[in-house]
Scaffold this active site. Sequence first.
Site, short mmCIF file in Angstrom:
data_model
loop_
_atom_site.label_atom_id
_atom_site.label_comp_id
_atom_site.label_asym_id
_atom_site.label_seq_id
_atom_site.Cartn_x
_atom_site.Cartn_y
_atom_site.Cartn_z
N PRO A 63 0.82 -1.21 0.00
CA PRO A 63 0.00 0.00 0.00
C PRO A 63 0.85 1.25 0.00
O PRO A 63 1.75 1.41 0.83
CB PRO A 63 -0.80 -0.13 1.31
CG PRO A 63 0.08 -0.96 2.21
CD PRO A 63 0.81 -1.91 1.30
N GLN B 51 -5.69 -1.83 3.12
CA GLN B 51 -4.87 -1.46 4.27
C GLN B 51 -5.63 -0.49 5.15
O GLN B 51 -6.19 0.51 4.66
CB GLN B 51 -3.57 -0.80 3.80
CG GLN B 51 -2.72 -0.26 4.92
CD GLN B 51 -2.12 1.10 4.58
OE1 GLN B 51 -2.65 1.86 3.78
NE2 GLN B 51 -0.98 1.40 5.19
N TYR C 6 -5.21 2.08 8.37
CA TYR C 6 -4.54 2.77 9.46
C TYR C 6 -5.58 2.92 10.57
O TYR C 6 -6.63 3.54 10.36
CB TYR C 6 -4.05 4.15 9.01
CG TYR C 6 -2.83 4.14 8.14
CD1 TYR C 6 -1.63 3.64 8.62
CD2 TYR C 6 -2.87 4.64 6.84
CE1 TYR C 6 -0.49 3.64 7.83
CE2 TYR C 6 -1.74 4.65 6.04
CZ TYR C 6 -0.56 4.15 6.54
OH TYR C 6 0.56 4.14 5.76
N LYS D 142 0.67 -5.79 9.67
CA LYS D 142 1.82 -5.22 8.96
C LYS D 142 2.60 -4.30 9.89
O LYS D 142 2.03 -3.47 10.58
CB LYS D 142 1.34 -4.44 7.73
CG LYS D 142 2.45 -3.81 6.90
CD LYS D 142 1.86 -3.15 5.67
CE LYS D 142 2.93 -2.57 4.77
NZ LYS D 142 3.57 -1.38 5.35
N HIS E 120 8.13 -0.15 7.20
CA HIS E 120 7.51 0.95 6.46
C HIS E 120 8.49 1.58 5.46
O HIS E 120 8.48 2.79 5.23
CB HIS E 120 6.98 2.02 7.41
CG HIS E 120 5.66 2.61 7.00
ND1 HIS E 120 4.46 2.02 7.33
CD2 HIS E 120 5.34 3.70 6.27
CE1 HIS E 120 3.47 2.74 6.83
NE2 HIS E 120 3.98 3.77 6.18
N ASP F 151 8.40 -6.84 3.09
CA ASP F 151 8.69 -5.67 2.26
C ASP F 151 9.83 -4.87 2.89
O ASP F 151 10.38 -5.24 3.92
CB ASP F 151 7.45 -4.81 2.03
CG ASP F 151 7.04 -3.93 3.22
OD1 ASP F 151 7.89 -3.56 4.05
OD2 ASP F 151 5.84 -3.61 3.33
N ARG G 29 8.18 1.31 -3.58
CA ARG G 29 8.65 2.49 -4.33
C ARG G 29 8.84 2.23 -5.82
O ARG G 29 8.54 3.13 -6.63
CB ARG G 29 9.94 3.00 -3.71
CG ARG G 29 9.73 3.71 -2.36
CD ARG G 29 11.04 4.29 -1.84
NE ARG G 29 10.89 5.01 -0.59
CZ ARG G 29 11.08 4.48 0.61
NH1 ARG G 29 11.42 3.19 0.73
NH2 ARG G 29 10.93 5.20 1.71
#
Length: 442
Positions: A110, A161, A163, A315, A339, A370, A394
């Site tokens: 995400p 995802q 938050y 995550k 992150h 990741d 990215r």
Amino acid sequence: MSNVAPHDPAAARGISRRTQSDVYRAGISGAKPAVPVDAQRLEDAARRALSAEAFAYIAGGAGAERTMRANAAAFGRWQVWPRPLRDVAARDLSIDFLGRRRPTPLLLAPLGVMEMAHDDADLAVARAAASLGLPFTLSNQASFPMEEVRDAAADGSRLFQLYWSADDDLNASLLRRAEASGCEAVVLTLDTHLLGWRTRDLDLAYLPFTRGMGIAQYTSDPVFQQLVRERVRRGADAAAPPAPPVRLTPQTVAAGVKIARKGAALTGGGLRENLRSPLPRAAVETFLEVFSTPALTWDDLAKAREWTALPILLKGIVHPDDAARAVDVGADGVWVSNHGGRQIDQSVPTLEALPAVVERVGGRVPVIFDSGVRQGSDAFIALALGATAVAIGRPYAYGLGIAGEDGVREAVRNILAELDITLGLSGHTSIAQVGPGALREA
């Protein structure tokens, strides 16, 4: 992406040969790839294509960005150990993940505020992911509501995802919408309960959310809309310290217009009505107030089970003890991530944390990985160290900024193609065969 001619023998030899054939055939007439194939040149091209603010937000990390560099450096501590003279003519990149057979072990992580890279933002990313058969993890900070993303790539596989907001009614509403819009799982991001110290953004004094960007999931949500209306009805809090005055500059006017343009979901009107309405500005203020909560604990996670029947992936897990606890509390997957180095400077590199997490999880749930993955050989190393699936971040944002949907497709295709080549040249024919024995410590 052009199709390989049916008579081309490369068509039956995997994505690596198909990609090479596509590129070299097109090169006969002078055409070159839409985005650079080399990872560093891809980033350099994105730097040129994007605004300074957009590139800083996408490419930057926390503090002195030592975690970002450590993420990348960790891959250099491992070497692929080739084993020749094995029949690798037929290779299988597929894996089992979330109850389905997937054509590759990759998924898209995400990434929020993709409108900074391209106007089509999440719509373009979703279409590109669907064309490659990859699950796309739609960000809570997306530029388009999840329902519009669903409609843009109806055949695509999506995760959502979340938050964790300070408002539980909002959390529940977002997860209900995710389930209704066909998402296959929920990814609870745990490591942004405080916003990281992001030096590039601070130097530019730029946070896209203060311009009304990246909050489309919120402004399209009925619970959030009600919070905004209540905020406007209440008016200013007399007990709160007065907000500092904002100087009227061309940048101020541009920010106000951008916020107003984003207000249609709240006002139902056009730009002129949005400029007059207090709702668009109140939406930004409400978002900044409820975005996250530093009071989140393990005990709160049980609420998510009440809000949705979807599988839940946690995550932001780096410590093996946290991985074990995640499984114990019933998580359906553990996502090893720092992150992308955006939250803590000098944090533990995810690749170094991966083997211990895999050991503690013991195969009971999938482990997604990741942070620092830039090319196919990186993905191979993570898979060899035990990751079930590898998430790309990215590189696809850079592709989006350079060439839109085609850029996303090519950037991710290139990683897949190199993964396929690495698989074969290391002497393996399937992801299931790849383990620590495929590597040597450097």
